[in-house]
Design an enzyme around this catalytic site. Structure first.
Site: not given
Ligand SMILES: [Zn+2]
Ligand SMILES: [Zn+2]
Length: 256
Positions: A52, A54, A56-57, A108, A130, A168
């Site tokens: 996805h 985001h 942090d990905h 999410h 996530d 995570h």
């Molecule tokens: Zn994440």
């Molecule tokens: Zn995420």
């Protein structure tokens, strides 16, 4: 095949699968941990899988392109750093001679996908980003409770020995909430003790398995009477699975 969780940021894992020569990484939010692992093991980077959009990905994707020998794969319905190969539900990708099926799991984010490898020599592998965490699930940033409940139900139906590779390390705080929802679940108490020992040793609690998650994760247990009772006390509109799920998710948002 070697499956490794590379720690990133404060609590992310970038999953790396390698055959001793080439590697594929999932959701590289930063490049440095991937570069260090590739260098240390002298691996080529064969592909990047993204679940996805985001930061942090995907934050490390562009910095890894210079050494990438194959495509970046990601969900069609999200903004992923281009160029990338856009995937839909039911598609499959071949990486390191392994076939991964694409499962769309909105909730999410609106276009979140998971990658599932049915396994040949080893147990199946699920890269679920996530969406599903050990003992919990992702927050609903873009989707509805109905969507997320359906997405998690699809993942829960995968083979029990599937290795659950989440993005995570949220397990201990998730399990604290799970015990509040279902205080009499003995499997949950045992699993919590195991995970606390792993974290005390600074080891990942992951991968988990689908069989374990079915036993301990309240968000996969919305049909269990103890959980329905807890959710009803926390405002579930009905005993339907998606209403139970919605009440749990709201409760968890404020749980400390
Ligand atoms: Zn994440
Ligand atoms: Zn995420």
């Amino acid at each position: 095949m070697n499956l490794t969780a590379l720690p990133a940021f404060t609590d992310n894992y970038i999953w790396m699968l390698d055959d001793g020569t080439s590697a594929v990484v999932v959701d590289p939010g930063e490049a440095a941990p991937v570069q260090a692992a590739l260098d240390a093991r002298r691996l080529a980077l064969a592909a990047i899988l993204v679940t996805h959009h985001h930061g942090d990905h995907v934050g490390g994707v562009d910095a890894l392109r210079s050494r990438l020998k194959g495509p970046v794969y990601g969900p069609r319905r999200e903004q992923i750093p281009t160029p990338y190969v856009a995937l839909d539900d039911g598609d499959a990708v071949e990486v390191l001679d392994q076939r991964f099926e694409v499962i769309e799991v909105p909730g999410h984010t609106a276009g979140h996908i998971a990658y599932f490898h049915a396994g040949r020599e080893g147990a199946p592998i699920l890269f679920c980003g996530d969406t599903l965490f050990s003992g919990g699930c992702g927050r609903l940033f873009e989707g509805t409770p109905e969507q997320m409940h359906r997405s998690l139900s699809r993942l829960a139906a995968l083979p029990g020995d599937s290795r659950v590779c989440c993005a995570h390390e949220y397990t201990l705080s998730n399990l604290k909430f799970a015990r509040a929802v279902e205080p009499d679940n003995a499997a949950l108490a045992r699993y919590s003790a195991d995970c606390e020992a792993l974290r005390a040793d600074n080891r990942p609690t992951l991968p988990s398995s689908i069989a374990v998650e079915r036993e301990v994760n309240p968000f996969l247990r919305c049909d269990q009477s103890a959980i329905v009772r807890s959710a009803t006390r926390h405002g579930a509109a009905s005993t339907a699975g998606s209403d139970v799920f919605a009440a749990l998710r709201r409760w968890k948002n404020d749980f400390r």
